[in-house]
Design an enzyme around this catalytic site. Structure first.
Site, short mmCIF file in Angstrom:
data_model
loop_
_atom_site.label_atom_id
_atom_site.label_comp_id
_atom_site.label_asym_id
_atom_site.label_seq_id
_atom_site.Cartn_x
_atom_site.Cartn_y
_atom_site.Cartn_z
N HIS A 64 0.87 -1.19 0.00
CA HIS A 64 0.00 0.00 0.00
C HIS A 64 0.90 1.23 0.00
O HIS A 64 2.12 1.10 -0.02
CB HIS A 64 -0.96 -0.03 1.19
CG HIS A 64 -0.31 0.10 2.53
ND1 HIS A 64 0.63 -0.79 3.01
CD2 HIS A 64 -0.46 1.04 3.52
CE1 HIS A 64 1.01 -0.42 4.22
NE2 HIS A 64 0.38 0.69 4.55
N ASP A 68 5.74 4.97 5.13
CA ASP A 68 6.75 4.12 5.80
C ASP A 68 7.12 2.91 4.94
O ASP A 68 8.20 2.35 5.09
CB ASP A 68 6.31 3.69 7.21
CG ASP A 68 4.95 3.05 7.30
OD1 ASP A 68 4.02 3.53 6.60
OD2 ASP A 68 4.77 2.07 8.05
N HIS A 245 6.59 -5.30 11.46
CA HIS A 245 5.84 -4.04 11.52
C HIS A 245 5.29 -3.83 12.94
O HIS A 245 4.09 -3.73 13.15
CB HIS A 245 4.71 -4.05 10.49
CG HIS A 245 4.15 -2.69 10.18
ND1 HIS A 245 3.34 -2.01 11.05
CD2 HIS A 245 4.29 -1.88 9.10
CE1 HIS A 245 2.99 -0.84 10.51
NE2 HIS A 245 3.56 -0.75 9.32
ZN LIG Z 1 2.94 0.66 7.89
ZN LIG Z 2 0.04 1.47 6.57
#
Ligand SMILES: [Zn+2]
Ligand SMILES: [Zn+2]
Length: 295
Positions: A64, A68, A245
């Site tokens: 996406h 980041d 993450h």
């Molecule tokens: Zn992220």
């Molecule tokens: Zn995200």
């Protein structure tokens, strides 16, 4: 021809600038194929620690468009073009991602146009090796195939305003790894990860006293809690579950949860094999999965 199926966490962090957890990026080595899922902050430094030239990447896949996951792209693309041993790309830069990928990459080309023209003139670098090829997709399905490697994208739920958002399932010679991408608890992850070898999932956590803070609440609502991730692991039943993450939230007065607190919270809903990922952690996927640290 190279053999083996290895997944390496290059960056296990989030937007939080952290010296030990670089931005999200996961390296897949499958036979002679090398692909990267997302290119967060510092992905190039981690590849250099592994001794893998940046130009070696056959395809970059994007989950996406949160920054980041993408701020490392220009570094990977441009530095990977340089003649030195750490770069040396001898093919176009190949990017696969949801609708919007083409626009992102064309704007990067425009942003760095001056640098590119200078280096072609000055360093005699080949224009065809800085060229970008983009393949966009719009729904669940096979998005990349090379030899025995097959990559399937599946929709995840990162929040109503954060679309598109995808996870990836990587099949190689009857072994399977799944990367959740950024998502809240999502049924599609369970479906695509049922019985796989390795399920790598995102997670977000904050101490109870922080959860009333509206900013923290909004962030947590875009992600999966440890208890929810545990439920995903229990229902999917991978041979090994791993976290990447890590969104470990803190404020000026309340500290971030520890890795031990994260594991304990996950254990409320899951009692199978679990690893909390670290940068440069590698999973060798064979009859058993070996976890080690590289670089
Ligand atoms: Zn992220
Ligand atoms: Zn995200």
């Amino acid at each position: 021809m190279a053999s083996g199926f290895r997944v390496t966490l290059l960056g296990t962090g989030s937007p939080i600038p952290h010296p030990d957890r670089f931005g999200p990026s996961t390296l897949i080595e499958a036979g002679d194929q090398t692909i990267l899922i997302d290119a967060g902050r510092g992905a190039t430094i981690r590849m250099s620690q592994l001794g893998i030239p940046l130009g070696r990447i056959d395809a970059l896949l994007l989950t996406h468009f949160h920054s980041d996951h993408t701020v490392g792209i220009p570094d990977l693309w441009l530095t990977g073009w340089l003649s030195s041993h750490f770069g040396a790309r001898r093919k176009p830069f190949n990017v696969i991602g949801p609708s919007g990928t083409e626009s992102l990459m064309r704007h990067l080309e425009a942003a760095y146009g001056h640098d590119i023209e200078m280096r072609i003139e000055d360093e005699k670098l080949a224009r065809e090796h800085i060229a970008i090829t983009v393949k966009e997709f719009t729904g669940d399905g096979l998005v990349h195939e090379a030899g025995d490697l097959r990559v399937t994208a599946f929709t995840v739920d990162h929040g109503d305003a954060i679309k598109p958002a995808y996870g990836y399932r990587i099949d190689f010679q009857r072994r399977v790894a799944v990367v959740s991408g950024d998502t809240r608890y999502n049924e599609n992850v369970v479906q695509y990860a049922r019985g796989v070898d390795l399920l790598i999932h995102e997670v977000a956590m904050a101490r109870a006293e922080l959860l009333q803070n509206p900013l923290i609440k909004r962030i947590v609502n875009h992600h999966t809690s440890p208890q929810e991730a545990g439920l995903v692991f229990t229902r999917a039943g991978p041979k090994l579950a791993a976290f990447t993450h890590l969104v470990m939230l803190a404020s000026e007065t309340v500290g971030a949860p520890t890795v031990e607190e994260l594991a304990a919270a996950t254990r409320e809903t899951y009692d199978g094999p679990l690893v909390v990922g670290e940068d440069l952690m590698t999973f060798e996927i064979a009859d058993t999965i070996t976890v080690r640290r590289r670089g």
